[in-house]
Motif scaffolding. Structure first.
Motif, mmCIF file in Angstrom:
data_model
loop_
_atom_site.group_PDB
_atom_site.id
_atom_site.type_symbol
_atom_site.label_atom_id
_atom_site.label_comp_id
_atom_site.label_asym_id
_atom_site.label_seq_id
_atom_site.Cartn_x
_atom_site.Cartn_y
_atom_site.Cartn_z
ATOM 1 N N LYS A 52 0.730 -1.318 0.043
ATOM 2 C CA LYS A 52 0.066 0.016 0.035
ATOM 3 C C LYS A 52 0.904 1.275 -0.128
ATOM 4 O O LYS A 52 0.459 2.221 -0.468
ATOM 5 C CB LYS A 52 -0.879 -0.145 1.195
ATOM 6 N N ARG A 53 1.998 1.351 0.612
ATOM 7 C CA ARG A 53 2.846 2.381 0.765
ATOM 8 C C ARG A 53 4.396 1.995 1.301
ATOM 9 O O ARG A 53 4.592 1.158 1.823
ATOM 10 C CB ARG A 53 2.274 3.333 1.793
ATOM 11 N N VAL A 54 5.269 2.773 0.521
ATOM 12 C CA VAL A 54 6.708 2.630 0.968
ATOM 13 C C VAL A 54 6.839 3.830 2.117
ATOM 14 O O VAL A 54 6.623 4.868 1.999
ATOM 15 C CB VAL A 54 7.345 2.714 -0.109
ATOM 16 N N MET A 55 7.430 3.312 3.173
ATOM 17 C CA MET A 55 7.698 4.200 4.252
ATOM 18 C C MET A 55 9.238 4.679 4.398
ATOM 19 O O MET A 55 9.883 3.802 4.145
ATOM 20 C CB MET A 55 7.196 3.656 5.593
#
Length: 55
Positions: A52-55
């Protein structure tokens, strides 16, 4: 997207692909390696992970 598919012999394969939506509304799985063709999605594929997302 990480998906599980069965090959022609019935063995499970696990793929990591990007999901693309085609111009006519169909979804395709795209490999990061350009040597692999786009793969149309179907009902037999099982999603088991989604980034969903790269942090």
């Amino acid at each position: 997207m990480a998906v599980e598919i069965q090959d022609e012999s019935g063995d499970n394969q696990y793929l990591l692909r990007l999901v693309q939506k085609g111009s006519q509304g169909r979804y395709w799985l795209k490999a990061s390696n350009p040597d692999y063709a786009l793969m149309p999605t179907n009902q037999s594929m099982k999603t088991f992970a989604r980034l969903k997302r790269v942090m």
